[in-house]
Design an enzyme around this catalytic site. Structure first.
Site, PDB file in Angstrom:
ATOM      1  N   SER A 128       2.297  35.096  58.579  1.00 13.23           N
ATOM      2  CA  SER A 128       2.615  35.710  57.289  1.00 13.23           C
ATOM      3  C   SER A 128       3.839  35.151  56.562  1.00 13.23           C
ATOM      4  O   SER A 128       4.064  35.466  55.396  1.00 13.23           O
ATOM      5  CB  SER A 128       2.783  37.218  57.449  1.00 13.23           C
ATOM      6  OG  SER A 128       1.527  37.821  57.561  1.00 13.23           O
TER       7      SER A 128
ATOM      8  N   LYS B 206      11.215  41.409  51.748  1.00 12.43           N
ATOM      9  CA  LYS B 206       9.828  41.871  51.901  1.00 12.43           C
ATOM     10  C   LYS B 206       9.811  43.383  52.084  1.00 12.43           C
ATOM     11  O   LYS B 206      10.680  43.938  52.764  1.00 12.43           O
ATOM     12  CB  LYS B 206       9.180  41.172  53.110  1.00 12.43           C
ATOM     13  CG  LYS B 206       7.681  41.419  53.246  1.00 12.43           C
ATOM     14  CD  LYS B 206       7.100  40.637  54.410  1.00 12.43           C
ATOM     15  CE  LYS B 206       5.601  40.887  54.577  1.00 12.43           C
ATOM     16  NZ  LYS B 206       5.033  40.125  55.712  1.00 12.43           N
TER      17      LYS B 206
ATOM     18  N   SER C 184       0.914  37.448  54.657  1.00  6.66           N
ATOM     19  CA  SER C 184       1.184  38.653  53.891  1.00  6.66           C
ATOM     20  C   SER C 184       2.482  38.620  53.078  1.00  6.66           C
ATOM     21  O   SER C 184       2.631  39.384  52.138  1.00  6.66           O
ATOM     22  CB  SER C 184       1.232  39.847  54.835  1.00  6.66           C
ATOM     23  OG  SER C 184       2.346  39.735  55.710  1.00  6.66           O
TER      24      SER C 184
END
Lengths: 485, 470
Positions: free
Chosen positions: A174, A75, A150
């Site tokens: 997330s 990420k 996210s």
């Protein structure tokens, strides 16, 4: 093109170990798949040149561990030395860290190969990955649907079988929420289990890095190498080293499971509730007890989250000011303009909204009215969970209230996006571990997730339950539906 | 004009003498090339996290103890949010809700006896960058960013420039002698901000904060300047807003920096990256027990040993001398020892711009030479002759004396000299026998002259008296 990347990590390890394949075969295949699926927009930055170089270098080394030579996606809010780390924001568009996050050091120690940095909501603020400065990623199950967020890019690239493993971060769902929408397994470990050093902070008291994988076993295996006390992160916990896979395969008979009434109330769509009820039935059939209980204050979790996470974020994001790194407004007439223009242009709307809310909440008297009170209720939520875990092994519910919605759906009400995380946020408030596991498909053939909450530091036990359900359900979780790419 | 009462409160920032910074492991060094003692944590890079320097907590605790504070045993850090380029994260990690020490005091000497200056709190925090401004641009030196500080805040208990100066001198002495800070105002390791107001009544008037004062004596100057300035305004029936001024040492006046519009909103909240810190009772007591000897204790020991008040203060002013002297407490005559250290030894060190530890003066040599002076084996003139050798050569005192051909005169030789002197000064001998005590002094001088200072004066006196009274 070969299809090695459809194989399990253990199979790949055997092939690598017996020299039937080389790391470069896996890396080339991963980039081939990423290239063919670039419409999914899973990645912000690819690490192709470095990854190929590293794969070549690994040919001279002994295959010394399960993850040797395995490609992984990271990420884009986790700092990687020499590899651009943007947090999906214009303000860090050209930011190349000169240091690694602790988890990246651990991954490098195992000789894994980082293929790229995945798309996400800007600074992890959002639940559909649409606040990304680099445009939203798409759901591999249906191009017109959101991935969730996210950690949307990480979820989509694992779901789409571009990469077998990814790292995400979870401040208010997330990891788990996009895992649910994309049909993969995502674990948010106990707060303190994994070092946060090098994770660009959103809300420091909730942020946690975790593994996102195709199945339960690989998730547990990846967590094995991520966790541990880190002297660089005072909030990381000193726990005895353990093998998170050790209970996988054991029987679950006699386990005590609780379902909070709130998690099956009418905030959840009937379709999702039906799927969840099938799981409850399965568990009862297999000898577990399932009780419906009330957990005090969990219905306040989203409100608390908005106060505490925004407050912390307003401080954490203050450092992006155009003075030291990142985007800097050119030729400002004075310091004030450097600050205001840099932040006005550098941050997207959602980030600015949250900074403003956070600053407001901490201002003057508000700090007592909102922030202190929220901290108090947060303690109470934690205590409610602790009370429940005295009696129960697990607390379960659906991960999300609905299936993934249309990517083009406009959301005019910013507070609505928090409601997507209504079922996962309480876990972050308490610091507990939470895992999302695919539990079936809706009528639109979109995956939905089961949310398993464990007691503090009982991830191994959670993997046992998750793996048992996974085996019973035997879902086909490959969105390509067996078709050739 | 005299019916105005001045009220002063002081905030002092003192840098802690640690090896590394407050929240990172980069070096805490003054005077290094700009931006060489810094790392990604000090620079506030994204994703970096603070760690806590235990040495700084220890020194902070020491400071809180010598300021007689109550200790917050369960303490945490807070974030103080404000934007400024010298503040790398745009928040400073400090202690707002649980300062390490609260409700302490410092005693100062005034004309009316001891006065208690209350300490509101002492808290630990990180320093900012040093800003260097030029016409076109501003530069930042991150060497100072993250250096551990204690901030010590008094109540508004001082009522004159003199009291403020006394408080600061006392505070400096306490911190220095607790080994907390080197308190060098000129290097910025101790910084004072004063809040000054004047009022005709007991109700406090608008206060003015004065920053950037480069020495303790200038604090006095600044406060006096403010007293006069503010009184003059009130006398003209003018009022003013709360404001921050800086001291300008060229004009010896204060200059307006900014007017405080509203109370500062620092949006404090507990620092989530640092867990609570628990100071156990054992740890606190251990720290208290192991505090270095205070200046006050040292004063008492020196005065008891018979050192003059003037010299005691000179010793206290010089921590190195005091520490050196303390090694010999109970072993040698401290009056002689301190006279040497403040006199010939200090002169030698000054002349060659050296420190005591750079010389060849060992503890053993010092002890011997003081004992010799004490017993009269050598006198101060001889010491002056051999000091360079003592400081520069490895040889023992006895060897040095031998090299200089200085040896104590034998008794026979001494008696012969005394006899000669008595024979050549019959007038003085007569005077002595008639009760003139001063005559013996003259005879002593003659004898010492003849012996070229090689005789032990104590022995000379005894022998002389013996022979005169025969």
């Amino acid at each position: 093109m070969s299809k090695y990347l459809d194989k399990s990590i253990e199979e790949l390890h055997k092939l690598l170990k017996s020299k039937k394949i080389k790391p470069i075969d896996l890396v080339e295949e991963a980039f081939d798949r990423i290239e063919k699926n670039k419409d999914l927009n899973c990645f912000i930055t690819l690490n192709k040149e470095e990854a190929l170089k590293k794969a070549k270098e690994l040919e001279n080394l002994e295959v010394d561990n399960l993850f040797f030579g395995i490609p992984i996606a990271i990420k884009d809010n986790i700092c990687t030395e020499g590899l651009r780390t943007t947090c999906a924001s214009k303000i860090l568009e050209n930011f190349v860290p000169i240091y690694n996050a602790t988890v990246i050091d651990k991954i490098n120690e195992k000789h894994m190969i980082i293929v790229g940095k995945t798309n996400m909501d800007e600074f992890a603020m959002g639940s559909c990955s649409k606040t990304s400065y680099f445009k939203a990623p798409h759901n591999p199950w249906n191009f017109d649907k959101i991935t969730g967020g996210s950690s949307g890019g990480s979820a989509a690239c694992v779901s789409g079988r571009l990469v077998p493993l990814a790292l995400g971060s979870d401040t208010g769902g997330s990891i788990r929420q996009p895992s649910s929408h994309c049909g993969i397994v995502g674990m948010k470990p106990t707060y303190g289990r994994v070092s946060r050093y090098g994770l660009v902070a959103f809300a420091s008291s909730m942020d946690q890095i975790g593994p996102m994988t195709r199945n339960v076993l690989e998730n547990a295996e990846l967590l094995n190498i991520l966790c541990g006390k880190d002297p660089k992160d005072l909030t990381s916990t000193d726990k005895k080293e353990e093998d998170f896979t050790r209970f996988i395969g054991e029987n679950i008979k006699g386990m005590k499971i609780a379902v909070p009434n709130y998690f099956v109330s009418d905030i959840v769509s009937s379709e999702v509730r039906d799927k969840f009820n099938e799981i409850v039935k399965l568990l009862k059939d297999k000898g577990c007890s399932v009780d419906y209980i009330d957990i005090d204050y969990i219905e306040n979790a989203v409100t608390l989250y908005q106060i505490l996470a925004m407050g912390e974020a307003s401080g954490n994001l203050a450092r992006f000011d155009g003075v030291k790194y990142g985007y800097s407004y050119e030729n400002p007439k004075d310091l004030e303009e450097l600050y205001t223009k840099t932040r006005q242009i550098g941050f997207g709307d959602e980030v600015k909204r949250r900074i403003m809310v956070g600053s407001y909440i901490l201002s003057g008297e508000n700090a007592n009215v909102y922030y202190d009170k929220a901290m108090g209720v947060r303690d109470d939520i934690k205590k409610s969970f602790e009370k429940a875990f005295k009696k129960y092994d697990f607390i379960i519910g659906p991960t999300t209230t609905t299936e993934a919605y249309d990517i083009n759906e406009e959301f005019n009400d910013p507070s609505k996006s928090f409601l997507d995380d209504i079922l996962v946020i309480p876990v972050n408030m308490a610091g507990l571990p939470g895992l999302s596991l695919p539990m079936g498909f809706t009528n639109n053939h979109l995956p939905v997730g089961l949310h398993i909450i464990g007691n503090f530091f009982e991830e191994a036990k959670m993997y046992k339950l998750a793996s048992f359900i996974e085996k019973e359900l035997k879902l086909n979780l490959d969105p390509r539906g067996g078709k050739d790419e | 004009m005299n019916n105005y009462k001045t009220t002063v409160g002081i905030e002092v920032h003192a840098e802690l003498k640690t090896k590394t910074k407050m929240f990172s492991n980069s070096a805490n060094h003054y005077g290094k090339m700009a931006n060489t003692c810094t790392n990604v944590i000090d620079l506030g890079y994204p994703g970096t996290l603070p760690t806590v320097n235990e040495e700084a907590i220890h020194l902070g605790l020491r400071a809180a103890l010598v300021l007689n504070c109550k200790i917050n045993k369960h303490m945490h850090f807070d974030r103080k949010n404000y934007f400024y380029p010298d503040n790398p994260k745009n928040y400073q990690i400090t202690q707002n809700r649980t300062p390490i020490g609260v409700d302490g005091y410092v005693l100062i000497d005034t004309e009316n006896g001891k006065k208690k200056i209350r300490i509101h709190d002492i808290h630990i925090e990180e320093d900012t960058c040093k800003s260097i401004h030029s016409d076109k641009s501003s530069l930042l030196d991150f060497n100072r960013a993250g250096v551990p500080l204690v901030e010590i805040v008094t109540e508004a208990d001082m009522n004159s420039a003199e009291e403020a100066v006394k408080y600061l001198e006392k505070l400096r002495e306490l911190l220095l002698y607790a080994d907390v800070s080197d308190c060098k105002i000129e290097e910025g390791s101790m910084r004072c901000d004063c809040n000054v107001s004047v009022s005709k009544t007991d109700k406090l008037n608008t206060k003015v904060e004065v920053k950037n004062i480069g020495s303790i004596s200038n604090v006095g100057v600044a406060i006096k300047y403010e007293e006069e300035r503010q009184i003059a305004l009130y006398e003209k029936n003018e009022t003013f807003k709360e404001q921050t001024r800086r001291f300008d040492d060229k004009t010896m006046s204060t200059i307006l920096m900014r007017v405080k519009e509203t109370g500062n909103d620092y949006r404090y909240f507990p620092e989530p990256d640092i867990p609570f810190i628990d100071l156990t009772d054992e740890y606190i007591e251990e720290t208290r027990k192991n505090l270095p000897m205070s200046a006050e204790e040292r004063r008492n020991i020196y005065l008891d040993a018979g050192i003059s008040k003037v010299n005691v203060e000179k010793i206290i002013q010089n921590r190195t001398v005091s520490d050196y002297l303390n090694k010999f407490i109970g072993k040698i005559n401290l009056v002689i020892a301190s006279n040497l250290l403040l006199g010939d030894v200090a002169a030698y060190l000054n002349k060659y711009e050296m420190k005591l530890e750079d010389t060849k003066l060992t503890d053993e040599k010092f002890e011997t030479v003081v004992k010799y002076l004490d017993s009269g084996k050598i006198n101060s003139k001889i010491f002056k002759d051999i000091i360079e050798d003592i400081m520069e050569n490895e040889e023992s005192i006895d060897e040095i004396l031998e090299n200089h051909n200085i040896k104590e005169m034998g008794e026979d030789e001494l008696i012969e000299i005394i006899n000669n002197v008595l024979e050549n000064n019959t007038k003085s001998v007569e005077d002595y026998k008639n009760g003139n005590e001063r005559a013996i002094k003259f005879l002593m001088g003659q004898i010492m002259k003849e012996t070229k200072g090689n005789a032990n004066p104590v022995l000379v006196t005894t022998k002389l008296e013996e022979m005169l009274n025969k």
